[in-house]
Each structure stands twice: as C-alpha cells, then as structure tokens.
Enzyme design. Structure first.
Site, PDB file in Angstrom:
ATOM      1  CD  GLU A 155      -2.495   1.040   2.787  1.00  0.00           C
ATOM      2  OE1 GLU A 155      -3.365   1.898   3.044  1.00  0.00           O
ATOM      3  OE2 GLU A 155      -2.190   0.102   3.555  1.00  0.00           O
ATOM      4  CG  ASP A 175      17.000   0.419   7.678  1.00  0.00           C
ATOM      5  OD1 ASP A 175      17.682   1.372   8.102  1.00  0.00           O
ATOM      6  OD2 ASP A 175      16.920   0.132   6.480  1.00  0.00           O
ATOM      7  CG  ASN A 226      13.355   2.786   6.034  1.00  0.00           C
ATOM      8  OD1 ASN A 226      13.231   3.091   4.860  1.00  0.00           O
ATOM      9  ND2 ASN A 226      14.386   2.118   6.503  1.00  0.00           N
TER      10      ASN A 226
END
Length: 323
Positions: free
Chosen positions: A83, A140, A145
C-alpha cells in the site's frame, strides 16, 4: 553487493584507519548478514505482515501507528508491492524542518511542539516494546523508513527487510543492564554486561569506568525518580557525552559487542537523536517503568539484583544462623 563489502573491508584493513577496538571483522560480518536480509522480499513481506499484526493488537499504537498492507499476490522474492503512503513526511525530513523552524522562529510551525513530543513518545515506546515485549524489531534505523501524516495523525512504518528476534536468553540480561543503567547499579551493569558478552571480566578499571559511564548516560532518561516528569532530550547532550567515552573504549575494549546489539543500538541511538532533534520532552521514565512491569509479568524469573549482592545477603543470613 558482496564485492562492495570486500572492497570496503580491504580499504579499512590496508589503511589501518580504525583502531583495534573497533573489531572491524565483526562489524563487516554483521553488515553482510543484514544486507543479505534486505535482498529477500519474501522475508520482508512476511516481516511486514507480522509487524502489522503486532501493531493492530497493541492498544497504545493501533490508532496512531500503521504498517502498509502487503499485496502478496503481486509480490515475489525480487519484488515487494505494498500500500502507498500518501500525504506524509519522512521523519528525517520532518525533523530537519522542525530543527530549521525552531532555529528561525523559536518553535516548530509545520507541526506543534506538543505533536513533536507525542511522536517522540511513540518512537521511544515502540523501540522499547519491540525489544522487550514483541521481541521482534525492525532494525533499520533510517528515519526515511518512518512517515508521519499530519492530516491523519498517523506514523507509518515501512522497510522490514532487516528485522531481528530476541530470545529471553538475550532480553533478560539486557533488561537487567538497562535497569542497572537507570538505577546506577554498578554491580548489575557489570554482571549483565559480562553475561551478554559486552565485557569479558578481564577489562582494566579504565575500560570498566568508561563502560559504566556510558551506561549511566543511556539510562538517564529512565531513572525511577523521574517518573511523572518530562525528560528534556534537547538539553542533555547525550551524543557528545557518549562520543567522549568512545576513544577510551576503542583503545581498551577486549571483545566485540554481541551480534544482536549492532542494529539494536543503532535503532535506539537513532530514537534518542530523533527526540533531541524534535526538542522533545517525554516522560521516558514512565514509558520504561510500564514496559519493565509488563516484562516482569511475562518473565517472573527475572532478577533485578546483581548476583554478587544476592550472594552477600545469603552469606550474611548463613553467618547469622551460626551459634
């Protein structure tokens, strides 16, 4: 990818630009492992779906944190389709904008300071829950992100290629270490650090003191006496304090850090730095206390006393029984 890592390894070793205490071989081996995970999109898709389920069942986050849906029928080992996140800022860009506005206007304008505090609270709580309660972390630390949508008041998480699982054999001594750091319990810090492999037990007093001081810096936001008050991350200068200890630790460290802590500590230090950039004031001690209490419910075997202290109490009791 492998050739790039080998070239970097040769460059570091041939130029001798890093001290022995950096343990380059261990760092490169861990980087090689983490990068290999990033290249398998089947694993990443599974991680993303797993994390979405975790968030969905966490009452603290289900209305303020979201993980984009994965379209498994369109994904494969080499392609991941999920998405799309729209109308959102990456946290790295948002933090930079907030820093710029605070410098120019004295306060953030793109979002309120209260919202900066709320985002920081969410990130810090999420990081600690990932380690101790979920035992599964998106490792990460790239804040590109993480997306925040002001219009939806939602934090979005993406990129689950590099994830780590933490067994109780890791989280128990790690909880002891964090608790010891928060309470400045020297014996508990040193014992849990040796159990985990941060220390060998053969370190010099200089190295032990540097390790203890660093632990105290990291544990400062979680001190029990601060519960109910707001910790001002901007004023603590934690990054400089840790950097001051690094030369000593790089010279005197006898063993590389445990493998599971490489990415974990990058993520946690990134969370601290993000709180600093947002100028956040957070009741971080309350966050840790709630997670500690929940963790102790899950792990009643956990002791928050150093074994040396327990042995002292037991020996004292035995002595008192003598006629």
């Amino acid at each position: 990818m492998e050739s790039d890592i080998r070239n970097l390894e040769r460059l570091i070793k041939y130029t001798n630009i890093l001290p022995r205490g950096a343990f380059v071989d261990s760092s490169i081996a861990q980087a090689r492992y983490e990068l290999s995970l990033e290249c398998d999109y089947n694993t990443e898709a599974a991680n993303q779906q797993r994390f979405a389920s975790i968030i969905k069942h966490d009452s603290e986050f289900r209305t303020k944190v979201a993980v984009p849906r994965v379209y498994t029928d369109l994904s494969s080992e080499h392609v991941l389709v999920s998405e799309m996140v729209e109308d959102a800022w990456t946290l790295s860009d948002l933090a930079a904008r907030v820093t710029e506005e605070r410098r120019e206007f004295g306060e953030p304008r793109i979002i309120s300071q209260a919202k900066c505090d709320d985002i920081s609270h969410t990130i810090l709580s999420l990081c600690l829950k990932e380690v101790f309660l979920y035992k599964f972390m998106q490792t990460d630390p790239n804040w590109s992100n993480f997306f925040f949508s002001p219009s939806r008041n939602t934090l979005y998480l993406i990129d689950f290629g590099a994830c780590s699982e933490y067994p109780a054999s890791f989280t128990n001594p790690y909880m002891q270490l964090v608790y010891g750091a928060a309470t400045k319990n020297t014996d508990l810090i040193l014992e849990s650090s040796r159990e985990m492999g941060f220390l060998t037990g053969e370190e010099t007093a200089i190295m032990n003191n540097a390790h203890l001081h660093s632990a105290h810096i990291i544990g400062a936001p979680f001190q029990p006496q601060l519960i109910g008050s707001l910790y001002d991350f901007e004023k603590q200068d934690m990054t400089r304090k840790i950097q001051d200890e690094l030369p000593v630790m790089l010279r005197h460290r006898l063993t590389p850090p445990p493998k599971l802590t490489y990415a974990l500590h990058r993520k946690l230090s990134g969370a601290y730095l993000l709180c600093c950039k947002f100028g956040a004031k957070v009741d971080s001690a309350m966050i840790f206390n709630r997670i500690l209490n929940k963790y102790r419910e899950m792990h009643p075997e956990l002791s928050l006393e150093a074994a040396s202290a327990q042995n002292f109490v037991e020996k004292k009791d035995e002595d008192e029984e003598q006629p």
